[in-house]
Scaffold this active site. Structure first.
Site, PDB file in Angstrom:
ATOM      1  N   VAL A 401       0.826  -1.205   0.000  1.00  0.00           N
ATOM      2  CA  VAL A 401       0.000   0.000   0.000  1.00  0.00           C
ATOM      3  C   VAL A 401       0.859   1.253   0.000  1.00  0.00           C
ATOM      4  O   VAL A 401       0.570   2.232  -0.708  1.00  0.00           O
ATOM      5  CB  VAL A 401      -0.948  -0.024   1.214  1.00  0.00           C
ATOM      6  CG1 VAL A 401      -1.643   1.323   1.391  1.00  0.00           C
ATOM      7  CG2 VAL A 401      -1.972  -1.143   1.070  1.00  0.00           C
ATOM      8  N   ASP A 402       1.929   1.266   0.798  1.00  0.00           N
ATOM      9  CA  ASP A 402       2.761   2.456   0.942  1.00  0.00           C
ATOM     10  C   ASP A 402       3.401   2.844  -0.393  1.00  0.00           C
ATOM     11  O   ASP A 402       3.354   4.014  -0.807  1.00  0.00           O
ATOM     12  CB  ASP A 402       3.837   2.183   1.995  1.00  0.00           C
ATOM     13  CG  ASP A 402       4.147   3.410   2.836  1.00  0.00           C
ATOM     14  OD1 ASP A 402       3.464   4.427   2.683  1.00  0.00           O
ATOM     15  OD2 ASP A 402       5.067   3.339   3.664  1.00  0.00           O
ATOM     16  N   ASP A 403       4.027   1.885  -1.056  1.00  0.00           N
ATOM     17  CA  ASP A 403       4.626   2.179  -2.357  1.00  0.00           C
ATOM     18  C   ASP A 403       3.574   2.587  -3.379  1.00  0.00           C
ATOM     19  O   ASP A 403       3.780   3.517  -4.164  1.00  0.00           O
ATOM     20  CB  ASP A 403       5.391   0.953  -2.873  1.00  0.00           C
ATOM     21  CG  ASP A 403       6.764   0.843  -2.254  1.00  0.00           C
ATOM     22  OD1 ASP A 403       7.696   1.475  -2.767  1.00  0.00           O
ATOM     23  OD2 ASP A 403       6.908   0.130  -1.245  1.00  0.00           O
ATOM     24  N   ARG A 477      -0.966   8.205   4.431  1.00  0.00           N
ATOM     25  CA  ARG A 477      -0.396   8.309   3.082  1.00  0.00           C
ATOM     26  C   ARG A 477      -1.426   7.899   2.028  1.00  0.00           C
ATOM     27  O   ARG A 477      -1.478   8.473   0.941  1.00  0.00           O
ATOM     28  CB  ARG A 477       0.864   7.460   2.962  1.00  0.00           C
ATOM     29  CG  ARG A 477       1.524   7.603   1.593  1.00  0.00           C
ATOM     30  CD  ARG A 477       2.970   7.169   1.606  1.00  0.00           C
ATOM     31  NE  ARG A 477       3.790   8.085   2.365  1.00  0.00           N
ATOM     32  CZ  ARG A 477       4.634   7.733   3.328  1.00  0.00           C
ATOM     33  NH1 ARG A 477       4.757   6.466   3.656  1.00  0.00           N
ATOM     34  NH2 ARG A 477       5.343   8.632   3.955  1.00  0.00           N
TER      35      ARG A 477
END
Length: 678
Positions: A401-403, A477
Site C-alpha cells: 500500500v505504501d509504495d 499516506r
C-alpha cells in the site's frame, strides 16, 4: 549486485552547477531557498539511472553480515575472501563495551552481539581474543544466549550449536490449515510467511550443517541448559501464551513419532508455496531473511550447490552485496520503486516541468513495473483486481500500500503525451489501493485484515512483526494519495480512515510511525494526509499535533528522534537532529498552515545551513523502520529528497501570501473509475 544494475549513491555525490552569482547563506529569503532547491534538484537529476529510476543504498545493522558468514559456512564457502571482508565490517562496528547495536548510536543489543560473536569465530577469530572476550562478557550482561530471539536460536540449532529443544517448533503442517481456521498461514504478515515457510522445511529435514571443529557457543550461556524466556510458561494458567506453548510441546512430541502421516503432504505444500513465489520474484519476498531462508530450504532438500534453481537464488542474494574499502556489507532489501516515487514527488514539488524528460522516463518505468498478477493479498481480498506496486524491482506476489500510494502521487502530475497507459495504470492503482482498506478504516502495508493480536503469543513471534495491522502513517499516506485524485472528505472510506486516525492519536498530540522513526514520521504523515483529504487544519486534533511538533523542535532549529523511542515512548521526538526528520516535521507544519511561523523559519534555516556544496545533506542516523524494537534501516536518499520536498513546499508557502496550508495541484479526477466498497 551487478554493476550494470546498481545505482549506488556515494557520500559527496555528483556536484551540480550553481547559477552564476548565487551565494548560499543562512537566511530564509527566497533567493537562498531557490539556490538550495536548485542544488538538490541538480544532484537528484544527476543520480537518475538511465532506465528512469532512482536507487539509493539501504543500510541496516551488522546482523546481516553476521548471518551472511553463517550462510557462507552452510554453503561450504567459509574460505571465500568474502568472509574476511564481512568480518572486517563487523569488527569495525563493535562498540567500546564489547557489543554491537541495531541502530546508529544505539546501545549494545543481545541478538546482534551473539550473531557477531559466532560470525567472527567462523571467520577465524579466537574466543580468547580481547574483542571477543569483551563481546562474551557483554552477552552475559544482556542475559546470555538463552535470552536471544527464536530466529537466532533456530540458526544455531541449524548448525548443531544448540539443541532443537531450545527452538520453537515450526512444523510444515501449518501449510495444511485452511484459511477459515483462526491460526493459518495468511493470518501472519507477509514477511513472516516468507521467513517461516522455508524454515519449516529446514526444521522438518534437520540437515547436518554443524559448525567447524573447535567452534562452539557454550560459553555464551549464563546458565547452560536454561530454558529460553520465550519458552517459559506464563504465570497466568489460562493465557494465549500457555496455549501456544502447550501446542509447541505437542508438536515436538508429534515429531518424535516414528510415523508422521501428514509430513510428506505438508512438505510438498510448503515446497510448492515457495516455488510459486520464487517464479515471479528476484528472491523470496525480495527481503534478505526470506531469501536466505529459501536458499537454506533448497539446499537442505537437494544438497547440491550447482542446482540451477539454488544457483539462481544465490545470485539474487549476491546482488545485495556492497564491497567498499576492503570490507563487505549486505543490504536487507532494495528500494528502487520507493526511491523513484519519492524522488519524482520531490522534483515535482520543486517545480520541474511535468513533461521533463527525467520525469517522463521515471513515470514510464513505474508504469511498466505495475503488478498485474495476483499475490498473497488476494487470499483475503478476493474481489479486487491487481494494480499495486512493490518496493523492489520484481516482487510480484507482494505489492504494498505504501509504495502504491507514493507511486500514485508521483504519477498524478505527469504531463505525458502518451497518457493512455498512464491513466490506465493510475486507475488500476487507485482501485487496488481502495480495496486494501481494513474494516477499522485504516490500511496496513502488504495484507488485508491481518490483525489477530493473539497470534503474537506464538513462540516464534518474538521478532515483533507477526502481524500487519492498520497503522496511522500508511493510512494517512493513502489519504494523501486519494486526495490528489479528488477523493476526499465525503467519501465513505475517506471518512472511515479519518475516524481511524482520530482514534490512534497519542494523548500528547503525535502519532506513532510504524515505517519511519517514529513519532515525527507518523505526525508528519498524518497532517499531510488529513490536509490532502480536505480537513479543516484549525481543528483541535491537528492543532495538538502542531503544538507537539513545535515543542520537540531543538535549539538549532532542527528535529531528531532516536529509534529508542519505540522502546521508551517518553523519548518521542528526542534524539540527534537529522535532515530527513527535520524535513518531515516541516512538511507536517506546512500542511497545517504554519508556513510563516517562526518554527518553520528556524527549521528551514537549519536545512539551508547544513546543506553541502554538492546539494546533499549528511545523515548518519537510521530513520527508517523495519520491525520496531528489532530492526531499523537507513535509506541513503532520505537525506536528500525529503529536505528538497520541504524546501519546495516552504517556497510555495511564502510565494503565496495569506496561504493556509500547502495546497498542491491535484491530479486528474479518477473518482468515477474507482469502485468504493465497505
Amino acid at each position: 549486485m551487478t554493476p550494470e544494475a546498481r545505482l549506488q549513491v556515494q557520500e559527496g555525490g555528483p556536484v551540480p552547477t550553481v547559477a552564476p552569482g548565487h551565494r548560499q547563506n543562512a537566511c530564509t529569503g527566497s533567493t537562498s531557498v531557490e539556490q538550495a532547491i536548485h542544488r538538490a534538484v541538480s544532484w537528484l537529476l544527476s543520480a537518475q539511472h538511465r532506465d528512469g529510476y532512482w536507487w539509493g543504498e539501504l543500510e541496516a545493522d551488522t546482523t546481516l553480515e553476521s548471518d551472511y558468514i553463517l550462510y557462507l559456512h552452510i554453503l561450504g564457502e567459509l574460505n571465500s575472501k568474502k568472509v574476511l571482508k564481512l568480518a572486517t565490517y563487523i569488527r569495525d562496528r563493535q562498540l567500546p563495551d564489547g557489543g554491537w547495536n541495531i541502530f546508529y548510536d544505539g546501545p549494545s543489543e543481545l541478538n546482534a552481539t551473539v550473531k557477531a560473536w559466532v560470525a567472527l569465530r567462523l571467520a577465524g577469530d579466537s574466543a580468547c581474543s580481547p574483542h571477543l572476550e569483551r563481546a562474551c562478557k557483554k552477552i552475559h550482561e544482556l542475559g546470555g544466549l538463552e535470552s536471544t530471539n527464536s530466529y537466532v536460536r533456530f540458526y544455531l540449532a541449524m548448525v548443531g550449536a544448540i539443541d532443537w529443544s531450545m527452538v520453537p517448533a515450526i512444523p510444515p503442517e501449518i501449510m495444511l490449515l485452511p484459511t477459515w481456521f483462526p491460526v493459518n498461514l495468511y493470518e501472519m504478515s507477509s514477511w513472516t510467511r516468507g521467513i517461516v515457510i522455508p524454515l519449516a522445511i529446514v526444521h522438518a529435514l534437520k540437515p547436518d550443517w554443524r559448525l567447524p571443529a573447535g567452534v562452539a557457543v557454550d560459553e555464551l550461556f549464563t546458565r547452560p541448559g536454561a530454558a529460553p524466556p520465550s519458552l517459559k510458561w506464563d504465570v497466568h494458567i489460562l493465557s494465549w501464551k500457555n496455549f501456544f506453548l502447550a501446542l509447541d510441546r505437542c508438536l515436538k512430541l508429534y515429531e518424535r513419532l516414528p510415523w508422521n502421516p501428514l509430513r510428506r503432504l505438508a512438505l510438498a505444500r510448503a515446497r510448492q508455496w515457495m516455488l510459486e513465489r520464487l517464479e515471479r520474484s528476484e528472491g523470496l519476498g525480495t527481503i534478505y531473511p526470506a531469501m536466505m531462508n529459501s536458499i537454506f530450504a533448497l539446499f537442505a532438500e537437494c544438497g547440491d550447490r550447482t542446482d540451477p534453481l539454488l544457483a539462481r537464488e544465490v545470485s539474487f542474494l549476491e546482488r545485495y552485496e556492497i564491497e567498499q574499502e576492503g570490507s563487505l556489507r549486505v543490504q536487507p532489501c532494495i528500494s528502487p520503486l520507493w526511491d523513484t516515487a519519492i524522488a519524482m514527488v520531490s522534483l515535482e514539488e520543486a517545480g520541474l516541468d511535468p513533461s521533463h524528460e527525467a520525469l517522463l522516463r521515471a513515470a514510464r518505468w513505474l508504469v511498466r513495473n505495475q503488478i498485474l498478477g495476483p499475490g498473497d493479498w488476494r487470499v483475503k481480498n478476493q474481489k479486487a483486481a491487481p494494480g499495486g506496486w512493490a518496493f523492489e524491482f520484481r516482487n510480484d506476489f507482494y505489492p504494498d500500500v505504501d509504495d502504491t500510494a507514493f507511486v500514485l502521487m508521483a504519477l498524478s502530475r505527469i504531463g505525458d503525451p502518451q497518457s493512455g497507459p498512464l491513466r490506465a495504470a493510475m486507475r488500476r492503482g487507485l482501485a487496488w489501493l481502495v480495496s486494501m482498506q481494513n474494516r477499522d478504516g485504516g490500511w496496513g502495508a502488504f495484507d488485508h485484515e491481518n490483525n489477530l493480536d493473539f497470534l503474537n503469543n506464538i513462540p516464534f513471534a518474538d521478532h515483533n512483526a507477526m502481524l500487519d495491522p492498520s497503522c496511522p502513517d500508511i493510512t494517512a499516506r493513502s489519504l494523501e494519495a486519494l486526495g490528489q485524485y479528488g477523493i476526499r472528505i465525503g467519501h465513505h472510506q475517506v471518512n472511515r480512515a479519518i475516524r481511524f486516525i482520530e482514534k490512534t492519536q497519542d494523548r500528547r498530540g503525535c502519532w506513532l510511525g510504524r515505517w519511519g522513526v517514529n513519532y515525527i514520521y507518523g505526525t508528519w504523515q498524518v497532517l499531510s494526509g488529513l490536509y490532502a483529504a480536505g480537513c479543516d487544519m484549525s481543528k483541535p486534533m491537528m492543532q495538538r499535533a502542531v503544538a507537539w511538533l513545535k515543542k520537540v523542535q531543538q535549539a538549532n532549529g532542527g528535529w531528531g528522534e532516536s529509534c529508542y523511542s519505540y522502546n521508551d515512548p517518553k523519548t518521542a521526538g528526542q534524539g540527534p537532529v537529522t535532515a530527513s526528520q527535520t524535513a518531515w516535521a516541516l512538511l507536517g507544519l506546512l500542511a497545517a498552515g504554519e508556513g510563516h511561523s517562526q518554527a518553520v523559519k528556524n527549521g528551514i534555516e537549519y536545512l539551508l545551513r547544513t546543506q553541502g556544496p554538492d546539494g546533499n545533506w549528511r545523515e548518519d542516523q537510521f530513520t527508517g523502520t523495519g520491525f520496531p524494537k528489532v530492526f531499523y534501516l537507513k535509506y541513503h536518499l532520505y537525506r536528500l529528497y525529503f529536505p528538497l520536498m520541504a524546501l519546495a513546499r516552504y517556497q510555495a508557502s511564502i510565494v503565496h501570501e495569506g496561504h493556509k496550508g500547502t495546497r498542491r495541484k491535484r491530479g486528474p479526477s479518477l473518482c468515477s473509475f474507482v469502485p468504493f466498497v465497505d
